[in-house]
Design an enzyme around this catalytic site. Structure first.
Site, short mmCIF file in Angstrom:
data_model
loop_
_atom_site.label_atom_id
_atom_site.label_comp_id
_atom_site.label_asym_id
_atom_site.label_seq_id
_atom_site.Cartn_x
_atom_site.Cartn_y
_atom_site.Cartn_z
N ASN A 26 -27.92 4.57 28.42
CA ASN A 26 -28.04 5.72 27.35
C ASN A 26 -28.78 5.06 26.36
OD1 ASN A 26 -26.21 7.23 28.77
ND2 ASN A 26 -24.29 6.00 27.66
N HIS A 44 -20.16 2.14 31.25
CA HIS A 44 -18.76 2.62 30.60
C HIS A 44 -17.74 1.49 30.86
CE1 HIS A 44 -20.10 6.88 31.91
NE2 HIS A 44 -20.49 6.49 30.64
N TYR A 88 -26.81 4.50 36.65
CA TYR A 88 -27.20 4.31 35.41
C TYR A 88 -28.36 3.15 35.26
CZ TYR A 88 -23.47 7.29 33.22
OH TYR A 88 -22.76 8.28 32.91
#
Length: 763
Positions: free
Chosen positions: A206, A257, A266
């Site tokens: 992210n 996460h 990811y």
């Protein structure tokens, strides 16, 4: 060619765009040339630098996709939409995110050399009016998110929008470009901060994705402060943020996460974003420095073990396994593309390893050619690598890799690979989010993944919507019916026991199974050998009045049932593997046709699959433990790509030394391997092998030298004393954690988080 927007009056009149003040720009020592060069590098990464007739087919595919977007463009201001199937009145649908993705597709067609629309002024004007429309109706700084997915606002749209503006840059009015980018000042101002959830510090992929968007906004608006902010965020990525477990670990694990292994999803996004930032900013005033070997090392440590002939193993792709448009070859292709991008920037000692490695992946995977998936720039690099006679074709990676920090083990041999997905109180069993991965109940309960060179499509040929989700290979399951996993499902089994240890080309893995929503318990171990994987199970017990099964195999064989041969204690599935039952069990074999829909397992707003039924044939081999078993056991071996004769004779070459609640152990040639669940002793032909606490153990004797590897997957012991079948004279080639203790060896395992300790001892 028609352009719907160009045939209409301006959706936003000149009054709507007039008077927009340009952003305040700081004075920069670097002139505009540095920004322009960075932008051109970025466009080159997306669309390729120059047209070559060798890429005609791929360019036509890009053009076809762009034309499809253009042809269906029908702006409707009333119930706002650019495309009839993507109304923009409800942000919760994610249609605004999809709309910007389509704009990127259109921009890519415009910027790609060799397409008919390349540089077409009319197409650029149509795109500009469409971006005006989206700014007005879908994405601007004054809108309310209204509970929709934060990711779309802060990463998804910013990435697509900045790509679109970069690709169309030479055909866009610059005052309107700044208007379209203005919402990013609100929704994506800082790579390290989450606007929608104040207090959340971005980590992993992210942060990398946000850094890419912030850097591109800086390049497009000539704002060096933004580029520096992005570069600084990337430089700190390898340092995990305090309070979060996300990121890369020294053993190669990657967590997102907090509790989920995500190298293949990811993790790949992270790798790609950082690689493209490095390439875009190379030789610029904002060149990313300070990463050093730490970043390049993760290619070998974290990604290479999970790539099999260009396919990214599903055991590290998390909930993305349920996405119809995101399969193992998509993640593999992105990994290849990223490594190719890094070849120019990486130190030669890294690039020298990667070139043969990638060349081998490209050549061996003819089932899903790279050039059908990659962008033109990636194809150009791949073609150059394949044509370079100085680069040999690298062999498949071999070895055993234990990722203690994410409960994954991968065993790789020259012709096949075998992965094991476990879970514990540290690592979640399965993630369900945004209505994805609805039936991934058992994917972290000891599921096993067999990859063979003979069939590179077993896992990506519509397997996930068609496989029986109650019968995943390697698992021991309570046969209860289950509801779809809810959003935010997070199951951490109440046990620390999961992990293993490797010794060269061999390994052992073990987990204590505590089933979710069931009384089922079991102890499961896998012994990873040269030509086989031996699986032992013990202590299998349940009391819910339901049948319990262990799934030896559940193989997708596409549209045919391959020949199956059965003998006394063995089964052979042609083209796949042999299966030897080592304890006299009578397995059940099921050959069936199964039909499912991708929509059954993924109903996500922007990822959901379609309703088209797909059908595949499966061969399932299972061991039935009956209803409410008490202390049931199993013992079987998987022999990938073995012949019938090799399968039939395997039972004579392996000795099961123990399969009890205290110890599971085998002997094979000169190898001893054991899982001590607690203090215990096992008899070998040379004498007793004992441990005074929990551990996994591998021993290999060569005359008076014994190589050993020890770990404590339970993470509960401080020190384990190992008594070998032979008196120990001295410890050599071991770290400080291994020492001689009279006639035994003591290993300090406390604080090592389940990682292995190795040594050579004289006996």
């Amino acid at each position: 060619m028609t352009h719907p927007l160009s045939r209409r009056s301006a959706l936003l009149g000149t009054a709507a765009v007039a008077g927009l003040a340009l952003w305040d720009r700081p004075a920069e020592a670097a002139g505009t040339a540095a920004f322009d060069a960075a932008r051109e590098r970025w466009v080159g990464l997306l669309a390729g630098g120059s047209y070559d007739s060798a890429f005609t087919e791929r360019a036509q595919a890009v053009e076809g996709s762009a034309n499809a977007v253009l042809r269906k463009l029908q702006p409707t201001p009333g119930r706002p939409s650019l495309w009839p199937d993507l109304p923009l009145d409800d942000p919760g649908t994610g249609n605004f995110n999809r709309s910007y993705n389509r704009m990127r597709t259109l921009a890519l067609g415009w910027a790609t050399p060799g397409t008919a629309m390349h540089g077409d002024g009319q197409v650029a004007e149509t795109a500009a009016r469409a971006l005006d429309f989206l700014y007005e109706h879908a994405y601007h700084e004054g809108l309310d998110r209204r509970g929709s997915n934060w990711y779309w606002w802060e990463i998804g749209v910013p990435r697509s929008l900045t790509d679109t503006c970069a690709l169309l840059y030479d055909g866009l009015p610059k005052d309107r470009l700044e208007r379209w980018l203005r919402p990013l000042r609100h929704w994506c101002p800082d790579p390290e901060r989450r606007v929608s959830h104040p207090g959340v510090v971005e980590t992993g992929a992210n942060r990398a994705g946000k850094a890419m968007a912030v850097a591109m906004r800086g390049v497009l608006t000539y704002d060096a402060r933004l580029i520096k902010r992005a570069a600084d965020a990337v430089s700190g990525l390898l340092r995990r943020t305090s309070g979060s477990r996300d990121g890369f670990y020294r053993d190669g694990s990657f967590i997102q996460h907090d509790v989920y292994p995500y190298t293949g999803s990811y993790g790949v996004d992270y790798l790609e974003s950082v690689a493209k930032l490095i390439a875009m900013l190379a030789k610029s005033p904002w060149e990313i420095t300070g990463i050093g070997d730490a970043y390049y090392d993760i290619v070998d440590r974290s990604f290479v073990p999970f790539v099999f002939d260009g396919l990214m193993m599903d055991c590290v792709r998390g909930r993305s396994i349920s996405r119809q448009g995101h399969r193992d070859y998509h993640s593999g292709q992105k990994t290849i593309e990223t490594i190719l991008t890094l070849l120019d920037a990486a130190p030669e000692r890294h690039a020298r390893r990667w070139r043969p490695l990638v060349k081998g992946w490209l050549i061996r995977n003819q089932a899903i050619p790279y050039d059908t998936l990659a962008p033109l720039a990636g194809i150009a690099r791949a073609e150059a690598l394949l044509a370079d006679p100085s680069v040999p074709v690298g062999p498949r990676t071999t070895g055993t890799y234990v990722f203690a920090d994410m409960d994954r083990v991968v065993h790789r041999r020259p012709g096949w690979a075998y992965a094991i997905a476990m879970s514990s109180e540290r690592i979640g069993a399965a993630e369900a989010m945004n209505r994805e991965n609805l039936r991934g109940w058992y994917t972290g309960d000891g599921m096993t993944y067999l990859y063979t060179g003979g069939d590179l499509t077993a896992w990506n040929d519509d397997l996930w919507p068609t496989i029986d989700p109650y019968r995943l290979p390697g698992t021991t399951v309570d046969t209860r019916r289950r509801a779809d996993l809810p959003h935010g499902h997070r199951r951490l089994p109440r046990t620390p026991w999961a992990g293993g240890v490797a010794l060269g080309e061999h390994g052992v893995a073990a987990m204590k199974l505590i089933a979710g929503g069931s009384s089922l318990r079991a102890k499961k171990a896998w012994f990873l050998l040269d030509d086989a994987v031996v699986a032992l199970g013990t202590g299998i017990a349940a009391s819910d009045g339901r049948r319990v099964e262990t799934i030896v195999e559940n193989r997708n064989t596409h549209d045919r049932h391959p020949p199956l041969t059965r003998g006394d204690g063995w089964i052979h599935l042609s083209g796949v593997a042999g299966y030897a039952l080592l304890d006299g069990a009578d397995p059940k074999v099921i050959r069936e046709q199964r039909t499912g829909r991708w929509r059954d397992i993924d109903k996500g707003a922007t990822t959901g699959g379609d309703d088209t039924p797909v059908t595949r044939l499966y061969t399932t081999i299972l061991i039935d433990h009956g209803v409410d078993p008490r202390k049931a056991r199993y013992a079987y071996a998987v022999l990938p790509e073995a012949s019938i004769a090799e399968t039939a004779g395997f039972g004579q070459r392996i000795e099961i030394l123990a399969n009890s609640g205290a110890v599971q152990a085998i002997s094979h040639d000169d190898l001893l391997a054991a899982v001590f669940w607690r203090a215990g002793t096992v008899e070998t032909e040379d004498g007793p092998l004992a441990a005074d606490g929990p551990c996994t153990l591998l021993l290999r004797r060569d005359h008076q030298r014994v190589r050993l590897a020890v770990s404590d997957p339970s993470r509960t012991a401080g020190e384990v004393k190992i008594t070998l079948p032979w008196p120990v004279k001295s410890v050599k080639e071991g770290g400080r954690s291994v020492r001689r203790a009279k006639r035994a060896v003591k290993v300090e395992v406390g604080g090592s988080r389940g990682h292995g300790h190795t040594a050579v001892v004289r006996v």
